[in-house]
Design a protein around this motif. Structure first.
Motif, PDB file in Angstrom:
ATOM      1  N   THR A 121       0.847  -1.181   0.000  1.00  0.00           N
ATOM      2  CA  THR A 121       0.000   0.000   0.000  1.00  0.00           C
ATOM      3  C   THR A 121       0.889   1.239   0.000  1.00  0.00           C
ATOM      4  O   THR A 121       1.855   1.311   0.764  1.00  0.00           O
ATOM      5  CB  THR A 121      -0.904   0.018   1.246  1.00  0.00           C
ATOM      6  OG1 THR A 121      -1.695  -1.172   1.254  1.00  0.00           O
ATOM      7  CG2 THR A 121      -1.818   1.225   1.260  1.00  0.00           C
ATOM      8  N   VAL A 122       0.565   2.222  -0.852  1.00  0.00           N
ATOM      9  CA  VAL A 122       1.348   3.456  -0.948  1.00  0.00           C
ATOM     10  C   VAL A 122       0.410   4.653  -0.840  1.00  0.00           C
ATOM     11  O   VAL A 122      -0.617   4.717  -1.517  1.00  0.00           O
ATOM     12  CB  VAL A 122       2.123   3.530  -2.287  1.00  0.00           C
ATOM     13  CG1 VAL A 122       2.889   4.838  -2.406  1.00  0.00           C
ATOM     14  CG2 VAL A 122       3.062   2.339  -2.427  1.00  0.00           C
ATOM     15  N   ALA A 123       0.758   5.600   0.037  1.00  0.00           N
ATOM     16  CA  ALA A 123       0.023   6.862   0.175  1.00  0.00           C
ATOM     17  C   ALA A 123       1.043   7.990   0.027  1.00  0.00           C
ATOM     18  O   ALA A 123       2.070   8.000   0.700  1.00  0.00           O
ATOM     19  CB  ALA A 123      -0.678   6.940   1.522  1.00  0.00           C
ATOM     20  N   TYR A 124       0.745   8.936  -0.865  1.00  0.00           N
ATOM     21  CA  TYR A 124       1.687   9.995  -1.213  1.00  0.00           C
ATOM     22  C   TYR A 124       0.969  11.334  -1.209  1.00  0.00           C
ATOM     23  O   TYR A 124      -0.175  11.431  -1.666  1.00  0.00           O
ATOM     24  CB  TYR A 124       2.231   9.689  -2.607  1.00  0.00           C
ATOM     25  CG  TYR A 124       2.903  10.829  -3.340  1.00  0.00           C
ATOM     26  CD1 TYR A 124       4.239  11.116  -3.128  1.00  0.00           C
ATOM     27  CD2 TYR A 124       2.205  11.578  -4.276  1.00  0.00           C
ATOM     28  CE1 TYR A 124       4.874  12.141  -3.835  1.00  0.00           C
ATOM     29  CE2 TYR A 124       2.828  12.598  -4.987  1.00  0.00           C
ATOM     30  CZ  TYR A 124       4.156  12.867  -4.762  1.00  0.00           C
ATOM     31  OH  TYR A 124       4.772  13.868  -5.456  1.00  0.00           O
ATOM     32  N   LYS A 125       1.646  12.363  -0.702  1.00  0.00           N
ATOM     33  CA  LYS A 125       1.102  13.721  -0.733  1.00  0.00           C
ATOM     34  C   LYS A 125       2.277  14.684  -0.908  1.00  0.00           C
ATOM     35  O   LYS A 125       3.289  14.568  -0.216  1.00  0.00           O
ATOM     36  CB  LYS A 125       0.356  14.040   0.555  1.00  0.00           C
ATOM     37  CG  LYS A 125      -0.282  15.415   0.560  1.00  0.00           C
ATOM     38  CD  LYS A 125      -1.067  15.641   1.843  1.00  0.00           C
ATOM     39  CE  LYS A 125      -1.684  17.024   1.854  1.00  0.00           C
ATOM     40  NZ  LYS A 125      -2.455  17.247   3.080  1.00  0.00           N
ATOM     41  N   ARG A 126       2.114  15.622  -1.848  1.00  0.00           N
ATOM     42  CA  ARG A 126       3.180  16.600  -2.091  1.00  0.00           C
ATOM     43  C   ARG A 126       2.580  17.983  -2.317  1.00  0.00           C
ATOM     44  O   ARG A 126       1.626  18.142  -3.078  1.00  0.00           O
ATOM     45  CB  ARG A 126       3.998  16.206  -3.312  1.00  0.00           C
ATOM     46  CG  ARG A 126       5.177  17.135  -3.553  1.00  0.00           C
ATOM     47  CD  ARG A 126       6.080  16.616  -4.621  1.00  0.00           C
ATOM     48  NE  ARG A 126       7.260  17.473  -4.756  1.00  0.00           N
ATOM     49  CZ  ARG A 126       8.226  17.273  -5.623  1.00  0.00           C
ATOM     50  NH1 ARG A 126       8.177  16.225  -6.430  1.00  0.00           N
ATOM     51  NH2 ARG A 126       9.243  18.098  -5.694  1.00  0.00           N
ATOM     52  N   LEU A 127       3.150  18.953  -1.634  1.00  0.00           N
ATOM     53  CA  LEU A 127       2.782  20.351  -1.821  1.00  0.00           C
ATOM     54  C   LEU A 127       3.799  20.944  -2.780  1.00  0.00           C
ATOM     55  O   LEU A 127       5.004  20.856  -2.536  1.00  0.00           O
ATOM     56  CB  LEU A 127       2.816  21.094  -0.485  1.00  0.00           C
ATOM     57  CG  LEU A 127       1.937  20.515   0.619  1.00  0.00           C
ATOM     58  CD1 LEU A 127       2.208  21.242   1.932  1.00  0.00           C
ATOM     59  CD2 LEU A 127       0.485  20.622   0.242  1.00  0.00           C
ATOM     60  N   SER A 180      -1.815  14.175  -4.574  1.00  0.00           N
ATOM     61  CA  SER A 180      -1.844  13.021  -3.676  1.00  0.00           C
ATOM     62  C   SER A 180      -2.241  11.770  -4.450  1.00  0.00           C
ATOM     63  O   SER A 180      -2.962  11.844  -5.450  1.00  0.00           O
ATOM     64  CB  SER A 180      -2.800  13.252  -2.508  1.00  0.00           C
ATOM     65  OG  SER A 180      -4.116  13.420  -2.978  1.00  0.00           O
ATOM     66  N   ILE A 181      -1.728  10.655  -3.962  1.00  0.00           N
ATOM     67  CA  ILE A 181      -2.007   9.357  -4.566  1.00  0.00           C
ATOM     68  C   ILE A 181      -2.138   8.352  -3.430  1.00  0.00           C
ATOM     69  O   ILE A 181      -1.310   8.322  -2.527  1.00  0.00           O
ATOM     70  CB  ILE A 181      -0.867   8.908  -5.498  1.00  0.00           C
ATOM     71  CG1 ILE A 181      -0.657   9.918  -6.633  1.00  0.00           C
ATOM     72  CG2 ILE A 181      -1.132   7.516  -6.061  1.00  0.00           C
ATOM     73  CD1 ILE A 181       0.645   9.718  -7.374  1.00  0.00           C
ATOM     74  N   ASN A 182      -3.159   7.549  -3.485  1.00  0.00           N
ATOM     75  CA  ASN A 182      -3.333   6.418  -2.581  1.00  0.00           C
ATOM     76  C   ASN A 182      -3.630   5.225  -3.473  1.00  0.00           C
ATOM     77  O   ASN A 182      -4.748   5.110  -3.994  1.00  0.00           O
ATOM     78  CB  ASN A 182      -4.480   6.653  -1.589  1.00  0.00           C
ATOM     79  CG  ASN A 182      -4.182   7.799  -0.659  1.00  0.00           C
ATOM     80  OD1 ASN A 182      -3.180   7.791   0.038  1.00  0.00           O
ATOM     81  ND2 ASN A 182      -5.031   8.802  -0.669  1.00  0.00           N
ATOM     82  N   ALA A 183      -2.635   4.387  -3.680  1.00  0.00           N
ATOM     83  CA  ALA A 183      -2.792   3.293  -4.627  1.00  0.00           C
ATOM     84  C   ALA A 183      -1.850   2.152  -4.267  1.00  0.00           C
ATOM     85  O   ALA A 183      -0.900   2.336  -3.517  1.00  0.00           O
ATOM     86  CB  ALA A 183      -2.491   3.801  -6.040  1.00  0.00           C
ATOM     87  N   PRO A 184      -2.104   0.989  -4.838  1.00  0.00           N
ATOM     88  CA  PRO A 184      -1.236  -0.151  -4.557  1.00  0.00           C
ATOM     89  C   PRO A 184       0.054  -0.100  -5.378  1.00  0.00           C
ATOM     90  O   PRO A 184       0.099   0.467  -6.468  1.00  0.00           O
ATOM     91  CB  PRO A 184      -2.095  -1.349  -4.974  1.00  0.00           C
ATOM     92  CG  PRO A 184      -3.009  -0.806  -6.015  1.00  0.00           C
ATOM     93  CD  PRO A 184      -3.280   0.615  -5.622  1.00  0.00           C
ATOM     94  N   LEU A 185       1.087  -0.704  -4.833  1.00  0.00           N
ATOM     95  CA  LEU A 185       2.344  -0.890  -5.530  1.00  0.00           C
ATOM     96  C   LEU A 185       2.117  -1.906  -6.645  1.00  0.00           C
ATOM     97  O   LEU A 185       1.539  -2.960  -6.421  1.00  0.00           O
ATOM     98  CB  LEU A 185       3.405  -1.412  -4.555  1.00  0.00           C
ATOM     99  CG  LEU A 185       4.746  -1.803  -5.149  1.00  0.00           C
ATOM    100  CD1 LEU A 185       5.483  -0.558  -5.608  1.00  0.00           C
ATOM    101  CD2 LEU A 185       5.562  -2.576  -4.143  1.00  0.00           C
ATOM    102  N   LYS A 186       2.586  -1.563  -7.842  1.00  0.00           N
ATOM    103  CA  LYS A 186       2.481  -2.501  -8.958  1.00  0.00           C
ATOM    104  C   LYS A 186       3.789  -3.263  -9.158  1.00  0.00           C
ATOM    105  O   LYS A 186       3.778  -4.470  -9.333  1.00  0.00           O
ATOM    106  CB  LYS A 186       2.092  -1.776 -10.237  1.00  0.00           C
ATOM    107  CG  LYS A 186       0.664  -1.236 -10.193  1.00  0.00           C
ATOM    108  CD  LYS A 186       0.230  -0.680 -11.507  1.00  0.00           C
ATOM    109  CE  LYS A 186      -0.124  -1.798 -12.410  1.00  0.00           C
ATOM    110  NZ  LYS A 186      -1.339  -1.704 -13.143  1.00  0.00           N
TER     111      LYS A 186
END
Length: 113
Positions: A49-55, A62-68
């Motif tokens: 599981t990956v959750a990403y947020k960048r200003l 932002s991205i909340n998605a599974p690792l492929k």
């Protein structure tokens, strides 16, 4: 009633995301953790599981998605054909007792548990 449906939708989405994720390979377990800088936060769990947020530039991505998959040190997250590649210039390395890595040009430090 709306809250109940929202909660149910969130649970279903979480189940679908976890079902699609690839667990971190053994040689990439150092990537797991809560990585932070002033403008970016990247949470990578061992289950993929990956959750990403960048200003950046006055906006938020932002991205909340599974690792492929991993491609070398870089990693790809997403669902189906919609993916994002994270470019890892420096993989996780311990420096003076703190873990660091450089992703998409940003130096991140792993939060202590």
């Amino acid at each position: 009633m709306k809250t109940k449906w929202s909660s149910m939708a969130a649970v279903v989405m979480a189940m679908l995301l976890s079902a699609c994720s690839e667990p971190l390979p053994v040689d990439k377990l150092n990537y797991a953790g809560d990585w932070q800088s002033r403008e970016m936060e990247l949470l990578i769990l061992t289950d993929g599981t990956v959750a990403y947020k960048r200003l950046q530039k006055g906006g938020t991505t932002s991205i909340n998605a599974p690792l492929k998959e991993f491609q070398g040190n870089n990693f790809i997250v997403g669902i189906g054909p919609v993916t994002t590649t994270f470019i890892v210039a420096e993989p996780p390395t311990e420096v003076d007792g703190q873990w660091q890595m450089v992703v998409d040009g940003v130096r991140l430090t792993k939060a202590q548990n």
